[in-house]
Design an enzyme around this catalytic site. Structure first.
Site, PDB file in Angstrom:
ATOM      1  N   ASP A 299      28.831  17.688  15.660  1.00  0.00           N
ATOM      2  CA  ASP A 299      27.871  17.704  14.377  1.00  0.00           C
ATOM      3  C   ASP A 299      28.661  18.814  13.264  1.00  0.00           C
ATOM      4  OD1 ASP A 299      26.140  16.017  15.658  1.00  0.00           O
ATOM      5  OD2 ASP A 299      24.962  17.697  16.338  1.00  0.00           O
ATOM      6  N   ALA A 300      28.825  20.084  13.682  1.00  0.00           N
ATOM      7  CA  ALA A 300      29.266  21.086  12.855  1.00  0.00           C
ATOM      8  C   ALA A 300      30.512  20.676  12.058  1.00  0.00           C
ATOM      9  CB  ALA A 300      29.596  22.522  13.507  1.00  0.00           C
TER      10      ALA A 300
END
Length: 344
Positions: A299-300
């Site tokens: 996600d990051a």
């Protein structure tokens, strides 16, 4: 661009979940039939897990959900309040309030649909040896309605945005909403991006995923998801580079942008496919001692990547920012980060 040009430039839609994160043991994984590095939806057998985690292990509560994580990271990288917006469904409860407070403090313009009947969704994050497994109990997150999106104040966020990111998990909740946003993006030459998100999405939601593939200008995923996608489509190759090229060459709804496939492989290089060619970019090396947990790493990566893409930076710069953001996050518990990024 001035900061006013960035106002609401990136919109995310997804399943807001409160992560209930703990370092557990192998016995716990076995008891609940949980495999590491996987993401699944909770079944009946998993439901007692959340309370047991809280009573047995040292638990942290962190506002999460794949898309919300990415949007928060993009917001953090940009350091321009209100550059990002996010929609999803929460319950009217203390978890929902905590989520709202957390996302707003992060500078994201959140417009949640608040469901009266279901509690805010949670995600059990089981960490063993730095590797994570996710078990999502969607609850209220599963109740998002396209009517919420159509409200003028929410549709205004869609019209304002120039870039869209939706994790594949949202395919299980509101394909009608994805359809409205993807068609709007295609009709207005805006950039629409999605994530393969989990092997089960590629496998059991293949039809709805295929429906939106033509709209995807960027497809994100990791090597396990890419291989599952290949198998489900009968491609008979495990080669991530070949799979990335094949995904990038699937039909497009518009000719405005070519499709770019971006596949992460943990500590191995990031694979980027466009124009029938592959480029590989090394990730930032990290010693095992410094790895806290991999929750939120993918996600990051997307959040970092998108923060540069919307500035018009090169793919190389986007990947660098993605690698920087995921490197920061895996050295901390959950998808969290220091106050300011140190990326140039």
């Amino acid at each position: 661009m001035t900061s006013s040009n960035y106002d609401g430039i990136l919109l995310g839609m997804g399943n807001p979940l409160l992560d209930i994160s703990a370092v557990v043991d192998d016995e716990f994984l076995t008891k609940y039939d949980v495999k590491l590095n996987n993401a699944i939806l909770a079944e009946e057998k998993h439901l007692p897990m959340y309370d047991e985690m809280s009573s047995k292990f040292n638990v942290e509560y962190i506002a999460g959900g794949a898309t919300q994580n990415s949007i928060k990271v993009a917001q953090w990288m940009l350091q321009i309040p209100g550059a990002t917006s996010y929609m999803g469904s929460i319950g009217k409860d203390k978890y929902g309030e905590a989520m709202k407070k957390d996302a707003t403090a992060a500078g994201v313009n959140v417009h949640y649909y608040e469901d009266e009947s279901a509690p805010t969704g949670t995600c059990g994050v089981c960490v063993v040896g730095g590797e994570r497994s996710l078990i999502a109990n969607l609850s209220a997150a599963n109740c998002y309605k396209v009517d919420h999106l159509k409200k003028p104040e929410n549709w205004a966020l869609v019209e304002k945005a120039k870039f869209y990111y939706i994790a594949g998990f949202f395919l299980t909740v509101s394909p009608e909403s994805i359809q409205l946003v993807s068609e709007h993006a295609a009709a207005n030459n805006k950039v629409f991006t999605m994530n393969l998100s989990a092997p089960f999405i590629c496998e059991f939601f293949k039809d709805v995923q295929e429906k939106f593939l033509p709209y995807m200008d960027f497809v994100f995923g990791n090597e396990t998801e890419a291989r599952t996608f290949s198998r489900v489509h009968g491609w008979e190759t495990e080669d991530v580079e070949q799979i990335a090229i094949k995904i990038s060459q699937l039909p497009k709804a518009t000719g405005t942008y070519k499709r770019t496939t971006v596949i992460t492989q943990g500590a191995d290089p990031v694979v980027v496919a466009e124009d029938g060619k592959v480029k590989k970019y090394p990730v930032i090396p990290l010693s095992k001692e410094k790895l806290v947990d991999t929750n939120g790493a993918g996600d990051a990566f997307v959040g970092g990547f998108m923060s540069q893409l919307l500035k018009g930076e090169s793919i190389e710069q986007c990947v660098k920012a993605g690698c920087y953001a995921s490197n920061v996050v895996i050295q901390r518990s959950g998808c969290t980060y220091p106050e300011k990024p140190d990326f140039n």
